[in-house]
Design a protein around this motif. Structure first.
Motif, PDB file in Angstrom:
ATOM      1  N   SER A   1      11.064   9.589  15.430  1.00 34.90           N
ATOM      2  CA  SER A   1      12.374  10.237  15.369  1.00 34.90           C
ATOM      3  C   SER A   1      13.446   9.153  15.349  1.00 34.90           C
ATOM      4  N   PHE A   2      14.548   9.460  14.676  1.00 31.95           N
ATOM      5  CA  PHE A   2      15.572   8.444  14.462  1.00 31.95           C
ATOM      6  C   PHE A   2      16.683   8.563  15.508  1.00 31.95           C
TER       7      PHE A   2
ATOM      8  N   ALA B   1      12.163   5.599  16.624  1.00 29.16           N
ATOM      9  CA  ALA B   1      12.280   4.516  15.649  1.00 29.16           C
ATOM     10  C   ALA B   1      13.262   3.457  16.131  1.00 29.16           C
TER      11      ALA B   1
ATOM     12  N   SER C   1       7.692  10.963   8.496  1.00 34.08           N
ATOM     13  CA  SER C   1       7.938   9.905   9.465  1.00 34.08           C
ATOM     14  C   SER C   1       7.146  10.124  10.751  1.00 34.08           C
TER      15      SER C   1
ATOM     16  N   TYR D   1       9.974   1.684   8.336  1.00 28.24           N
ATOM     17  CA  TYR D   1       9.673   3.109   8.204  1.00 28.24           C
ATOM     18  C   TYR D   1       8.169   3.268   8.342  1.00 28.24           C
TER      19      TYR D   1
ATOM     20  N   ARG E   1      16.399   3.424  15.889  1.00 25.39           N
ATOM     21  CA  ARG E   1      17.513   3.265  14.956  1.00 25.39           C
ATOM     22  C   ARG E   1      18.015   4.640  14.543  1.00 25.39           C
ATOM     23  N   SER E   2      19.263   4.711  14.168  1.00 24.37           N
ATOM     24  CA  SER E   2      19.865   5.960  13.719  1.00 24.37           C
ATOM     25  C   SER E   2      19.644   6.126  12.211  1.00 24.37           C
ATOM     26  N   SER E   3      19.677   7.364  11.760  1.00 23.16           N
ATOM     27  CA  SER E   3      19.560   7.638  10.325  1.00 23.16           C
ATOM     28  C   SER E   3      20.928   7.872   9.696  1.00 23.16           C
TER      29      SER E   3
ATOM     30  N   CYS F   1      14.848  -2.055   6.987  1.00 20.40           N
ATOM     31  CA  CYS F   1      14.410  -1.450   8.246  1.00 20.40           C
ATOM     32  C   CYS F   1      12.912  -1.236   8.193  1.00 20.40           C
TER      33      CYS F   1
ATOM     34  N   CYS G   1      17.043   3.390   4.667  1.00 16.27           N
ATOM     35  CA  CYS G   1      17.177   3.407   6.126  1.00 16.27           C
ATOM     36  C   CYS G   1      18.103   4.504   6.632  1.00 16.27           C
TER      37      CYS G   1
END
Length: 385
Positions: free
Chosen positions: A228-229, A312, A225, A352, A314-316, A350, A360
């Motif tokens: 970072s999420f 990013a 990636s 990526y 967004r949370s993972s 989402c 996601c």
């Protein structure tokens, strides 16, 4: 009767005659002393020989133990800097720890073969009821992960020596939900994990989190990636901008105010930025107090100001807010079915690496202790491990 007078030889002094007689007696006395000394030496030698033959050397010769203690040799090679601490417990204060953890090598190329690892940071009150599931998840991937546990300071973990959680507890302090002490605990986890130079990515999870995929998929997903999420978005409503305090300006303006999930994944550069921060921390500590929940705003706001291109946004970690309330839904034994996970995996959309993706979320919460056994039963079929 007259006294008999013995005439002296002409030219001789009586005092000289007396001294001559003394010199003649002196060699005889020296000879006697030397003979006595020689006799004593012979006698001592004979006694020593007899004692050695009779009792042995060790009982005759007194052993003298030196009280000298050698100073421990301080490590001065590269290993001192690249090997992780053998013991996570230490006596450093948070101030000392954050200073030590903020060391950053300026040369990008490492002088050794560095295998990047993921640091899994467990923020928990005490026990890890889903620990067996995580043990199964980590099995066979040694050298690619590190584990750190922050719990209540009074909690004594009793993991067996064979467990991946054995001796992985860090020096902890009380942390309260929604307060700055919660962010302190997260910074403490990051700082301890940064002491291992091989930790490249840092994931914050709780005792109610589970992995949704196997280790290999998660590792490569994070490794490849570009971002970072960390959830970071502008919420114009009462639970977003409505929590902003104008006293935070000019360090943080309302247009910079962000909100996001507490559970994140970040790279080493962002982790160092959080640990070394002394600019934003005082503002959030003073002006973001309940009903402003600092763990939802501090990191998302700071990082979106400093390095927005690395996020990013967004949370993972997947959670279910569909039931309403201040906390997400909790899932127990009765909820754990294949159909349940089809709903979790389905409908995910989402970006990526700036491309559309249906993968996601890498982790899920909240799962109750009662969910452990059914999770263990279906993990190989559903979760992939």
């Amino acid at each position: 009767m007259q006294a008999r007078i013995v005439p002296l030889e002409e030219g001789k002094d009586p005092a000289v005659v007396n001294k001559t007689n003394q010199f003649r007696a002196l060699p005889l006395r020296l000879f006697q002393l030397f003979g006595l000394f020689l006799a004593l030496c012979i006698a001592f030698s004979l006694i020593s020989i007899y004692s050695v033959r009779r009792f042995g050397v060790q009982s005759v010769v007194t052993t003298v133990k030196s009280s000298f203690v050698a100073c421990p040799e301080l490590p001065n090679g590269l290993d001192y800097w690249i090997n992780p601490p053998s013991n996570l417990m230490h006596t450093m204060s948070d101030k000392d720890l954050f200073w030590r953890a903020s060391f950053v090598p300026r040369v990008k190329e490492y002088p050794f073969k560095r295998v990047p690892k993921i640091a899994f940071m467990f923020l928990t009150k005490g026990p890890l009821p889903l620990g067996p599931l995580w043990e199964k998840f980590f099995k066979g991937h040694e050298g690619l992960y590190s584990i750190y546990v922050h719990s209540l300071p009074t909690f004594e973990n009793k993991f067996p020596s064979s467990s991946v959680f054995y001796n992985r507890q860090i020096p902890s302090q009380i942390s309260e939900w929604g307060k700055m002490s919660m962010c302190d605990a997260e910074r403490r986890l990051l700082a301890n994990a940064l002491l291992d130079i091989s930790n490249e990515w840092f994931i914050l999870v709780s005792e109610s989190c589970i992995p949704l995929y196997n280790f290999s998929l998660i590792y490569h997903y994070i490794k490849k990636s570009k971002h970072s999420f960390m959830g970071s978005f502008d919420d114009p409503g009462p639970y977003g901008r409505g929590r902003y305090n104008a006293n935070m300006a000019p360090v943080v303006n309302i247009t910079q105010w962000r909100k996001g999930s507490q559970w994140f994944e970040i790279n080493r550069r962002l982790a160092v930025s959080i640990v070394e921060d002394t600019t934003y921390y005082p503002k959030f500590a003073e002006f973001c107090r309940p009903p402003c929940y600092v763990d939802e705003h501090y990191f998302p706001t700071m990082l979106s100001i400093q390095m927005p291109n690395l996020l990013a946004n967004r949370s993972s970690t997947w959670v279910d807010w569909s039931r309403g309330g201040a906390h997400p839904a909790t899932f127990g034994r009765a909820d754990i079915t294949e159909e349940f996970f089809k709903k979790v995996y389905g409908g995910q959309h989402c970006k990526y690496n700036n491309q559309p993706s249906t993968v996601c979320f890498l982790f899920g919460r909240k799962f109750a202790p009662s969910a452990l056994q059914p999770l263990m039963n279906i993990s190989s079929k559903v979760l992939g491990f």
